[in-house]
Design a protein around this motif. Structure first.
Motif, PDB file in Angstrom:
ATOM      1  N   UNK A  64      51.579  48.271 -24.343  1.00  0.00           N
ATOM      2  CA  UNK A  64      51.204  48.525 -22.957  1.00  0.00           C
ATOM      3  C   UNK A  64      52.429  49.022 -22.194  1.00  0.00           C
ATOM      4  N   UNK A  65      52.384  50.240 -21.671  1.00  0.00           N
ATOM      5  CA  UNK A  65      53.522  50.778 -20.928  1.00  0.00           C
ATOM      6  C   UNK A  65      53.811  49.949 -19.674  1.00  0.00           C
ATOM      7  N   UNK A  66      55.046  49.984 -19.222  1.00  0.00           N
ATOM      8  CA  UNK A  66      55.460  49.198 -18.056  1.00  0.00           C
ATOM      9  C   UNK A  66      54.686  49.567 -16.805  1.00  0.00           C
ATOM     10  N   UNK A  74      41.387  49.472 -22.652  1.00  0.00           N
ATOM     11  CA  UNK A  74      41.436  50.732 -23.396  1.00  0.00           C
ATOM     12  C   UNK A  74      40.032  51.321 -23.412  1.00  0.00           C
ATOM     13  N   UNK A  75      39.970  52.587 -23.113  1.00  0.00           N
ATOM     14  CA  UNK A  75      38.692  53.290 -23.151  1.00  0.00           C
ATOM     15  C   UNK A  75      38.868  54.537 -24.002  1.00  0.00           C
ATOM     16  N   UNK A  79      36.932  64.698 -25.566  1.00  0.00           N
ATOM     17  CA  UNK A  79      37.227  65.983 -24.938  1.00  0.00           C
ATOM     18  C   UNK A  79      37.204  67.042 -26.033  1.00  0.00           C
ATOM     19  N   UNK A  80      36.317  68.007 -25.909  1.00  0.00           N
ATOM     20  CA  UNK A  80      36.186  69.091 -26.900  1.00  0.00           C
ATOM     21  C   UNK A  80      36.064  68.552 -28.330  1.00  0.00           C
ATOM     22  N   UNK A  81      35.168  67.602 -28.523  1.00  0.00           N
ATOM     23  CA  UNK A  81      34.903  66.989 -29.829  1.00  0.00           C
ATOM     24  C   UNK A  81      36.092  66.200 -30.388  1.00  0.00           C
ATOM     25  N   UNK A  82      37.104  65.941 -29.596  1.00  0.00           N
ATOM     26  CA  UNK A  82      38.225  65.108 -29.996  1.00  0.00           C
ATOM     27  C   UNK A  82      38.174  63.826 -29.158  1.00  0.00           C
ATOM     28  N   UNK A  83      38.538  62.710 -29.804  1.00  0.00           N
ATOM     29  CA  UNK A  83      38.486  61.427 -29.099  1.00  0.00           C
ATOM     30  C   UNK A  83      39.898  60.916 -28.853  1.00  0.00           C
ATOM     31  N   UNK A  97      43.714  56.190 -14.928  1.00  0.00           N
ATOM     32  CA  UNK A  97      43.781  56.309 -16.383  1.00  0.00           C
ATOM     33  C   UNK A  97      45.152  56.811 -16.780  1.00  0.00           C
ATOM     34  N   UNK A  98      45.577  56.384 -17.977  1.00  0.00           N
ATOM     35  CA  UNK A  98      46.817  56.904 -18.539  1.00  0.00           C
ATOM     36  C   UNK A  98      46.605  57.104 -20.037  1.00  0.00           C
ATOM     37  N   UNK A  99      46.991  58.248 -20.534  1.00  0.00           N
ATOM     38  CA  UNK A  99      46.815  58.614 -21.933  1.00  0.00           C
ATOM     39  C   UNK A  99      47.551  57.625 -22.822  1.00  0.00           C
ATOM     40  N   UNK A 100      46.885  57.194 -23.911  1.00  0.00           N
ATOM     41  CA  UNK A 100      47.502  56.305 -24.881  1.00  0.00           C
ATOM     42  C   UNK A 100      47.741  57.029 -26.205  1.00  0.00           C
TER      43      UNK A 100
END
Length: 107
Positions: A64-66, A74-75, A79-83, A97-100
């Motif tokens: 978990x980032x600071x 986590x969700x 996007x464009x057939x990529x998860x 939201x923040x990219x993991x």
């Protein structure tokens, strides 16, 4: 025992003190028993809530980032057939939201 009536705690309102002063000894014993049980119940609730808060802090995920709150979940977004995994949490009326990272098949 003193012949003088006890001095009520300053934290009690005048209304409560007057009600107690007008009560019978039997009713005062009932009130004392109830008040003691209620105090123990509330202390137990407070203790359980505090333990739950501590457990939540202890369960903070290592990755978990600071800048991501502890209560983030986590969700998965597609996007464009990529998860992809995203950290997601609420700030007031907004969902942040923040990219993991990408969802891998081994997870």
């Amino acid at each position: 025992m003193s012949c003088e009536p006890p001095t009520p705690p300053a934290s009690l309102t005048t209304e409560i003190v007057n009600t107690l002063n007008e009560s019978t000894p039997e009713r005062l014993h009932d009130v004392a028993t109830y008040a003691e049980a209620l105090a123990e119940h509330k202390q137990r609730e407070d203790r359980l809530e505090e333990e739950a808060d501590q457990d939540e802090v202890e369960e903070r995920q290592d990755d978990l980032p600071d800048d991501v709150p502890t209560k983030a979940t986590i969700t998965i977004k597609e996007i464009n057939d990529n998860r992809y995994y995203y950290w997601q949490w609420r700030e007031g009326d907004k969902v942040r939201s923040q990219y993991k990272g990408p969802v891998s098949s081994d997870r």
